[in-house]
Enzyme design. Sequence first.
Site, PDB file in Angstrom:
ATOM      1  N   ARG A  35       0.805  -1.215   0.000  1.00 44.39           N
ATOM      2  CA  ARG A  35       0.000   0.000   0.000  1.00 44.39           C
ATOM      3  C   ARG A  35       0.838   1.265   0.000  1.00 44.39           C
ATOM      4  O   ARG A  35       0.672   2.107  -0.877  1.00 44.39           O
ATOM      5  CB  ARG A  35      -0.940   0.024   1.218  1.00 44.39           C
ATOM      6  CG  ARG A  35      -1.887   1.219   1.183  1.00 44.39           C
ATOM      7  CD  ARG A  35      -2.691   1.359   2.456  1.00 44.39           C
ATOM      8  NE  ARG A  35      -3.624   0.251   2.649  1.00 44.39           N
ATOM      9  CZ  ARG A  35      -4.414   0.146   3.704  1.00 44.39           C
ATOM     10  NH1 ARG A  35      -4.375   1.071   4.656  1.00 44.39           N
ATOM     11  NH2 ARG A  35      -5.239  -0.877   3.827  1.00 44.39           N
ATOM     12  N   HIS A  81      -8.073  -4.213  -7.687  1.00 42.78           N
ATOM     13  CA  HIS A  81      -7.858  -3.460  -6.443  1.00 42.78           C
ATOM     14  C   HIS A  81      -9.184  -3.276  -5.708  1.00 42.78           C
ATOM     15  O   HIS A  81      -9.822  -2.226  -5.808  1.00 42.78           O
ATOM     16  CB  HIS A  81      -7.236  -2.097  -6.778  1.00 42.78           C
ATOM     17  CG  HIS A  81      -6.614  -1.398  -5.619  1.00 42.78           C
ATOM     18  ND1 HIS A  81      -5.427  -1.787  -5.046  1.00 42.78           N
ATOM     19  CD2 HIS A  81      -7.014  -0.306  -4.916  1.00 42.78           C
ATOM     20  CE1 HIS A  81      -5.122  -0.974  -4.054  1.00 42.78           C
ATOM     21  NE2 HIS A  81      -6.071  -0.073  -3.948  1.00 42.78           N
ATOM     22  N   TYR A 126     -17.331  12.975 -14.368  1.00 41.79           N
ATOM     23  CA  TYR A 126     -17.222  14.147 -15.231  1.00 41.79           C
ATOM     24  C   TYR A 126     -15.898  14.200 -16.002  1.00 41.79           C
ATOM     25  O   TYR A 126     -15.827  14.798 -17.066  1.00 41.79           O
ATOM     26  CB  TYR A 126     -17.359  15.435 -14.415  1.00 41.79           C
ATOM     27  CG  TYR A 126     -18.690  15.578 -13.711  1.00 41.79           C
ATOM     28  CD1 TYR A 126     -19.873  15.593 -14.433  1.00 41.79           C
ATOM     29  CD2 TYR A 126     -18.753  15.685 -12.328  1.00 41.79           C
ATOM     30  CE1 TYR A 126     -21.096  15.713 -13.793  1.00 41.79           C
ATOM     31  CE2 TYR A 126     -19.977  15.810 -11.672  1.00 41.79           C
ATOM     32  CZ  TYR A 126     -21.145  15.816 -12.415  1.00 41.79           C
ATOM     33  OH  TYR A 126     -22.352  15.929 -11.780  1.00 41.79           O
TER      34      TYR A 126
END
Length: 750
Positions: A35, A81, A126
């Site tokens: 991570r 993931h 968007y």
Amino acid sequence: METIELDYEGIEQLPLKTFTEKAYLDYSMYVILDRALPHIGDGLKPVQRRIIYAMSELGLLASAKHKKSARTVGDVLGKFHPHGDSACYEAMVHLAQPFTCRYPLIDGQGNWGSPDDPKSFAAMRYTEARLAPFADVLLAELGQGTVDWAPNFDGTLDEPRLLPARLPAVLLNGATGIAVGMATDIPPHNLKEVADAAVLLLDKPKSTIADLCKIIKGPDFPTGAEIITPKSELVEAYTSGRGSVRMRACYEKERGEIVVTALPFQTSGGKVLEQIAAQMIAKKLPMVEDLRDESDHENPTRLVIVPRSNRVDLEQLMNHLFATTDLERNYRVNVNVIGINGKPQVLNLRDLLKQWLKFRMDTVTRRLNYRLDQVVDRLHILEGLLVAYLNIDEVIYIIRHEDKPKPVLMERFTLTGTQAEAILELKLRHLAKLEEMKIRDEQDVLSDERAELEKILGSKARLKTLIKKELLADAERYGDERRSVLVERGAAQALREADLVPSEPLTVILSKSGWVRAAKGHDIDPSTLNYRAGDEFRHAALGRSNEQAVFLDTRGRAYSLSAHTLPSARSLGEPLTSRFNLQAGERFLWTLCGDSQQKIVLASSFGYGFVTELGNLHSRMKAGKAVLSVPPGAEPVMPALTGPESGGTIVCATSDGYLLAFPLGDVPELTKGKGNKLINVPPKRLKAGDEFMVGAAVMGDGDEILVWAGQRYLRMSMKDIEHFRGERAHRGRKLPRGFQRVSRIEVAAD
């Protein structure tokens, strides 16, 4: 009530300590390895690697059209993931922001945030994205047998453990992350410099960190501010893998105004303006009149600071702003990465490049071996095809008349199963005469390629040369000039509070009840001001707004505060007890204000005193500072200011009308204490009616003093004082009739 018996058969039982310890260690290793820390090979964390790989699988290369970011995030989460979509999208945004990433890996379309607010990006539904051209550095060799593959979280797909980076991306884009018990902070660097340093290590493996630092002079952040860290500190950071880098904004002077043109990395221009404005509102920046943000598309950073006048020292002002705002920032360096052995480690610059070059050599070796295997296999097939073309009629006859032509072909022409299968899969169009020539040409080309590959794989020097050429080619293609200029400068110093406050004449007024206020100017008559009922004027001092106002109490303790913080004389003021801790039964008697080097005479009504500097009375403690030792029953008399010259005459007066004049040089200079006897007061216990010293005045040449007896005063010049001259600690001489009861003594105003 029925009793239920619990059966633990087949259930593993562990002590809670063992279970929690193992669970926490497993979690820690997951956070460290999967991570928070980047791998030295491709410089990416797992989520970043999965984003780049998922986008390549979606066909979102630099030449493709942009696609909605939500599509990419969905593929990353669904295939590789299984974590939060917002965290994944934020990692994707980080890779696309040119002001965050030195060499962006993603080309974004839409609102991807701004330097002022990096987290102001639009939602993923968007925005659109595709891979940037630079991502080819990580992906170009992916399908060439260069990396190991592992199953994804549900075992339905394979994903690369690493990406075959052609450049040391861990240095180029840097990394930040917080794991469990460790963290990483790797600053970004310039591609050309890093590539040249890697080439130097290939050519001269024994090169030292000092040699590498001649090429990599320091980090290179996306923003163009200055790096002001001394070279020795940068070399030390590269030597130990830990250190810090200090950045400072760049500015220009235009028509008497300051224009900030570049900000430190991850610094918001809006926040800087807020910090400056907050100082202006708090009246801590009187030399600045106005602020403007003129940033636009042509000038991404243009902050204008307008000084109050052309007399303002712009260099001094900017030094103060560097010290008190984000115009100058410090960045930690902690080169903590997962090495090629799979373990986290803090590496110096040389070891990091060495390990990456080892990773690169292994990657290139695997790529060459993979290609060699392909060439050998193709040559093997071409050899079989050539046999078929040379015996085309017989081959056709066998295929037409045999039920199982493959074994017959293998036996008749001594072919392998692969060659026979290739012959059987030939299309009729490939039986033309020209195909034989094409096969022979292809054989020649592949034979030359095989020979070249075998040469490179058989020679370490040739392998290094190939890697070096590829490094330099990528540096030429993707490299650019340094953005962060290296300039050694001293650390910025904030201006003192006294320097920030405008120097204006001020009169500090103390009332009998201990209320204080300040009036602008020196032409104020404090006795004419309004006071609270039962209160009246006590004492006043002339000074300036950027000086310290000092107050002396009946115990001889001094208290001080900044004169500009005092309330205006238009009000009734405020009690000093709200600012200081005054002991019960004590009260404030006198006030002083002036330069800290101004010398004054401090004395008690007992007749003892000394000379000291006003700065010795300054104190930040609310309980004050013990300066003058006052015997029981006595009080400090009004302090006397000395003139600019070191000499002068001190004149002391007692309540019974005795006057004594002697050289000021006879009075000791102390920082605190009781002092020496100035005038001889009869040695009696001080009580009502006893004689005491009422004060002292210091006269210079041409000065006059006023000796007050009630409402009357006697004006005396230096010539008149000669009659009262004597030695320090003597009794002095009696004043004329009418001045047998002296109330105070002071130097006459001009």
